[in-house]
Each structure stands twice: as C-alpha cells, then as structure tokens.
Design a protein around this motif. Sequence first.
Motif, PDB file in Angstrom:
ATOM      1  N   GLY A 404     -31.266  44.160 -40.321  1.00  0.00           N
ATOM      2  CA  GLY A 404     -30.829  42.784 -40.121  1.00  0.00           C
ATOM      3  C   GLY A 404     -31.839  41.937 -39.360  1.00  0.00           C
ATOM      4  O   GLY A 404     -32.775  42.429 -38.734  1.00  0.00           O
ATOM      5  N   THR A 405     -31.636  40.645 -39.424  1.00  0.00           N
ATOM      6  CA  THR A 405     -32.454  39.669 -38.710  1.00  0.00           C
ATOM      7  C   THR A 405     -31.522  38.707 -37.976  1.00  0.00           C
ATOM      8  O   THR A 405     -30.299  38.704 -38.213  1.00  0.00           O
ATOM      9  CB  THR A 405     -33.327  38.862 -39.679  1.00  0.00           C
ATOM     10  N   PRO A 406     -32.051  37.869 -37.080  1.00  0.00           N
ATOM     11  CA  PRO A 406     -31.192  36.881 -36.421  1.00  0.00           C
ATOM     12  C   PRO A 406     -30.437  35.979 -37.388  1.00  0.00           C
ATOM     13  O   PRO A 406     -29.368  35.476 -37.047  1.00  0.00           O
ATOM     14  CB  PRO A 406     -32.187  36.091 -35.566  1.00  0.00           C
ATOM     15  N   ALA A 407     -30.970  35.798 -38.594  1.00  0.00           N
ATOM     16  CA  ALA A 407     -30.287  34.953 -39.585  1.00  0.00           C
ATOM     17  C   ALA A 407     -28.945  35.536 -39.995  1.00  0.00           C
ATOM     18  O   ALA A 407     -28.072  34.808 -40.493  1.00  0.00           O
ATOM     19  CB  ALA A 407     -31.173  34.765 -40.815  1.00  0.00           C
ATOM     20  N   CYS A 408     -28.755  36.841 -39.798  1.00  0.00           N
ATOM     21  CA  CYS A 408     -27.482  37.475 -40.137  1.00  0.00           C
ATOM     22  C   CYS A 408     -26.385  37.140 -39.128  1.00  0.00           C
ATOM     23  O   CYS A 408     -25.201  37.350 -39.412  1.00  0.00           O
ATOM     24  CB  CYS A 408     -27.638  38.993 -40.194  1.00  0.00           C
ATOM     25  N   ILE A 409     -26.774  36.658 -37.953  1.00  0.00           N
ATOM     26  CA  ILE A 409     -25.793  36.339 -36.910  1.00  0.00           C
ATOM     27  C   ILE A 409     -25.360  34.892 -37.102  1.00  0.00           C
ATOM     28  O   ILE A 409     -26.132  33.958 -36.880  1.00  0.00           O
ATOM     29  CB  ILE A 409     -26.386  36.541 -35.501  1.00  0.00           C
ATOM     30  N   THR A 410     -24.127  34.701 -37.522  1.00  0.00           N
ATOM     31  CA  THR A 410     -23.662  33.360 -37.861  1.00  0.00           C
ATOM     32  C   THR A 410     -22.862  32.698 -36.741  1.00  0.00           C
ATOM     33  O   THR A 410     -22.594  31.501 -36.805  1.00  0.00           O
ATOM     34  CB  THR A 410     -22.816  33.394 -39.143  1.00  0.00           C
ATOM     35  N   ALA A 411     -22.471  33.451 -35.728  1.00  0.00           N
ATOM     36  CA  ALA A 411     -21.777  32.865 -34.578  1.00  0.00           C
ATOM     37  C   ALA A 411     -21.958  33.781 -33.379  1.00  0.00           C
ATOM     38  O   ALA A 411     -22.057  35.005 -33.518  1.00  0.00           O
ATOM     39  CB  ALA A 411     -20.298  32.643 -34.869  1.00  0.00           C
ATOM     40  N   ARG A 412     -21.994  33.166 -32.196  1.00  0.00           N
ATOM     41  CA  ARG A 412     -22.189  33.890 -30.941  1.00  0.00           C
ATOM     42  C   ARG A 412     -21.190  33.365 -29.921  1.00  0.00           C
ATOM     43  O   ARG A 412     -21.049  32.147 -29.761  1.00  0.00           O
ATOM     44  CB  ARG A 412     -23.617  33.688 -30.425  1.00  0.00           C
ATOM     45  N   TYR A 413     -20.534  34.271 -29.206  1.00  0.00           N
ATOM     46  CA  TYR A 413     -19.577  33.893 -28.158  1.00  0.00           C
ATOM     47  C   TYR A 413     -19.923  34.617 -26.863  1.00  0.00           C
ATOM     48  O   TYR A 413     -20.241  35.816 -26.870  1.00  0.00           O
ATOM     49  CB  TYR A 413     -18.139  34.262 -28.567  1.00  0.00           C
ATOM     50  N   ILE A 414     -19.890  33.888 -25.752  1.00  0.00           N
ATOM     51  CA  ILE A 414     -20.087  34.474 -24.435  1.00  0.00           C
ATOM     52  C   ILE A 414     -18.950  33.977 -23.547  1.00  0.00           C
ATOM     53  O   ILE A 414     -18.712  32.782 -23.439  1.00  0.00           O
ATOM     54  CB  ILE A 414     -21.443  34.077 -23.834  1.00  0.00           C
ATOM     55  N   ASN A 415     -18.237  34.926 -22.931  1.00  0.00           N
ATOM     56  CA  ASN A 415     -17.050  34.576 -22.137  1.00  0.00           C
ATOM     57  C   ASN A 415     -16.064  33.729 -22.937  1.00  0.00           C
ATOM     58  O   ASN A 415     -15.383  32.848 -22.399  1.00  0.00           O
ATOM     59  CB  ASN A 415     -17.442  33.831 -20.848  1.00  0.00           C
ATOM     60  N   GLY A 416     -15.992  33.990 -24.231  1.00  0.00           N
ATOM     61  CA  GLY A 416     -15.047  33.278 -25.086  1.00  0.00           C
ATOM     62  C   GLY A 416     -15.507  31.910 -25.537  1.00  0.00           C
ATOM     63  O   GLY A 416     -14.779  31.231 -26.270  1.00  0.00           O
ATOM     64  N   LYS A 417     -16.683  31.481 -25.115  1.00  0.00           N
ATOM     65  CA  LYS A 417     -17.193  30.167 -25.501  1.00  0.00           C
ATOM     66  C   LYS A 417     -18.250  30.318 -26.581  1.00  0.00           C
ATOM     67  O   LYS A 417     -19.186  31.115 -26.454  1.00  0.00           O
ATOM     68  CB  LYS A 417     -17.777  29.448 -24.281  1.00  0.00           C
ATOM     69  N   LYS A 418     -18.104  29.537 -27.655  1.00  0.00           N
ATOM     70  CA  LYS A 418     -19.081  29.603 -28.717  1.00  0.00           C
ATOM     71  C   LYS A 418     -20.384  28.957 -28.277  1.00  0.00           C
ATOM     72  O   LYS A 418     -20.393  27.855 -27.718  1.00  0.00           O
ATOM     73  CB  LYS A 418     -18.547  28.895 -29.967  1.00  0.00           C
ATOM     74  N   ILE A 419     -21.488  29.649 -28.511  1.00  0.00           N
ATOM     75  CA  ILE A 419     -22.811  29.169 -28.130  1.00  0.00           C
ATOM     76  C   ILE A 419     -23.423  28.426 -29.298  1.00  0.00           C
ATOM     77  O   ILE A 419     -23.565  28.983 -30.407  1.00  0.00           O
ATOM     78  CB  ILE A 419     -23.722  30.337 -27.709  1.00  0.00           C
ATOM     79  N   ASN A 420     -23.785  27.198 -29.084  1.00  0.00           N
ATOM     80  CA  ASN A 420     -24.416  26.427 -30.153  1.00  0.00           C
ATOM     81  C   ASN A 420     -25.823  26.942 -30.391  1.00  0.00           C
ATOM     82  O   ASN A 420     -26.589  27.153 -29.466  1.00  0.00           O
ATOM     83  CB  ASN A 420     -24.464  24.950 -29.759  1.00  0.00           C
ATOM     84  N   PHE A 421     -26.139  27.131 -31.685  1.00  0.00           N
ATOM     85  CA  PHE A 421     -27.479  27.615 -32.023  1.00  0.00           C
ATOM     86  C   PHE A 421     -27.844  27.144 -33.425  1.00  0.00           C
ATOM     87  O   PHE A 421     -27.038  27.212 -34.339  1.00  0.00           O
ATOM     88  CB  PHE A 421     -27.510  29.154 -31.970  1.00  0.00           C
TER      89      PHE A 421
END
Length: 421
Positions: A404-421
């Motif tokens: 995989g590559t970072p392009a495979c990661i479509t959403a990221r959450y930290i402490n329940g908050k979605k991280i804009n990317f």
Amino acid sequence: MQKGEVVILRGNIVFTPEEKSFSVYENSYLVACHGRVEGIFTKLPEQYQNISVHDCGNGLIIPGFVDLHTHASQYGQRGLGLDYTLLDWLREYTFKEENKFSDPVYATHTYQAFTEEVIAQGTTRVVAFATIHQQSTRILCEILARRGVGAYVGKVNMDDNCPSFMKENTQKSLQETEAFIYEWMDHPLVKPIITPRFAPTCSRTLLEGLGKFAAQYKLPVQSHLSENVSEIKWVQELFPECKEYHQVYQQYKLFGQTPTVMAHCVHMSEEAIQSMRENQVIAVHCPDSNMNLTSGIMPLRKLLNNGVKVGLGTDIGAGHSLSMPQTIVKTIQLSKIRSLFEKKEEPLTLSEVFYLATKGGGNFFGRVGSFERGYWLDALVISQEAAVTPLSPLEKLQQFIYTGTPACITARYINGKKINF
C-alpha cells in the motif's frame, strides 16, 4: 447525547487486542463518543440511529500507527550519508543539519513538511526528538498541535563531546528545558518528554538535572541505547563507573523511574535485558536505520520472550522513510533473517508486529492503538483498488501493509476527530 459528540464508522474493522491474532468484524459499526470507543456492533443500536455514518463500503478500518522514535529535525536529510556508520554519520551530516534549526524559518519549513508526511503515512501518534533549540522545538509542538497529531516532543539536551556549534551550556540547557516543560506539560495532545540525546553527549551534571525534572514533573524519558559497537565502547570509556551502558541512565533516574523509551537496543547483554524488563523500559526497534548505518539487528524475539516491552520507530533520518507499514515489513523480514542464525528465535508474525505498531506502541500514550471500549479513536480508513481475486479483510490488510501507499488511506481520525488531508 449531542450528534457532534459521536463518530460512527462502518466497514471491515481489523485490530489486535492481543499480539497473537487479529480481531475482525466484517460489515460492522465502530462507534466512538467524546473521542473514545463505545463499541463495535453488527447492527447499529437504537440511540445512534439518527446520527450520520461514515460508510467505508468494503474498505478497512484499522488503528492509526504509533511511531515511538523519530527525529523530526532530520526529515531533510533522509537518505544522506548512509554509507557511514553511526558516529561518523552524526559528525558528517546530522549535527550540521540540526544546527540549521537555530533559524526559526528553516525550522518551520522542515517541521511543516515532516508533520504532513507523518499524517500522510497514517501515523497518528509520534515520539519525536527536536533539537537543542528551544524556539524551534516550540515551533514543532505548535505545528503538531495545530494539525491534531498526538505527540511527545523532546527538546534535545547535549553539553559534551559534540561540535562546538551544538554544545549547550549546562545550566542554560536545563533552564530552557524547564521553560519548555512549563509551556507544554498541560497540552491535551502534544506533551514534553525528557530527551538526553544519548549518554556520550551529556555531562553527569546534565543527566542528573534531567533525571530530577523527570521525577519532579512526572515526565517520560527518551534516548538511545546500545545502537552501535563503537558507541558502546565510547560509553564505557566516558563512564567507567558503569559496567553497562544502561546503567548510565539508571543511576541518573532516566531508566524506568518514569515511563521510558530507549531506541535501538541492538547489542544487549542478559543483564541489560533483565534490567529493561524489571524497569518496564520500552525498547524501540528501528529496522531501517539499524540496517542503513550497519548497526546490527535488534534481538526482538529474544526481548519479547524475556518480557521486555517493544515498539517500532522510523528513526528519520537514519531511517529513510516515515512509513510505519514498511517498518512493519522490515521488522518481519529481519526477524526471519535472525531466525536462520538464531534457532531459538522464531520469526515474528504480521499480527505480532502490527500489534507493536498500534496497541503495543500506543500503550506509551495510554489507551491508544486498539478499538476496545474506552480506547481513543485513532483510526485509518483503507481503500484499495479491487483485486483480481476477491480478498478477505485480513488479506486486504496484508496487501496494504506490504504494497500500500498513502493514497490508500482515505480518512484519518485522531481522538475521534477527522484530520483534514
């Protein structure tokens, strides 16, 4: 319960509550409230029926990765000078690079790039060295906090056996460290960590002062231990009163008196392994850097078998990539190589090493790295191109980790908050 307090993800949920196996929940709902996991459900409970769901389709939902050892200031020197071994590499490249962080403009530029790459790679928690410079260390903390990344950040301390342009005045080093502690100790997401660079570059007075800070402010500690044979010999010459490298940290209360991570731990005696276990010190395996600088291979299976806690680190810039999936791969591969020569050391499995990169390392941050009830929701949503042959969720995870590559990661959450990317 307000709608904004709840996050609901639906998809194929995979994580490792224990080292030996994965827990898999196909087509299930992962629910978090106030940033913490409430539970996993095959059918959404009634109280959540009117709350919007992030439907991940056939994608994977996995915990975010935890990088327990890296040097944010070395991001710009990735891949440089790797024909050297450790001490020559520090002299020829690293100290010169870190000196540039006296300039806050340079620090801002580098730390912004570092933080964006951390997020891109799916790392949600990081334990990082900055440099000796108080102002640029503050800049790193501000950038990480603004982007919502969980971190321990260390203002590096070094007042001996280093180039004059990087050599701190001992008392000033301690004063600036204490000021940094006061500024960040109460931040909810980014916190200070006591950071003697490594024993050879620290005077006894400096080590003693840092040990007192760790105890007084109840702060964790990070440093390096037994990475390179020449380094170990140097420590023995500088601290003849200590039989073993780890005893230098131990005598100054920097070895488990508060939570401690020690990077590398490649050349470890039985006594050192026992001391790590007894003091609950976490060894951080950094496979890329240990290979790049010809340092050796951590006896990871031996450490685990002897009850030592272990996490993983990318160690930028001796490591050349901030990818935790690739760190997982290298860790497994190196364990297979060791097993060919050390018959008592069985190779590590994907579930074991995935655990080290999530819940195992996440324990340093508290309830992090798993989807058990009460854990912080640090999560990645993984979506890959459809395979020629249909894959199970576990097979999809295997393929992501290895290819995989970072392009495979479509959403990221930290402490329940979605991280804009």
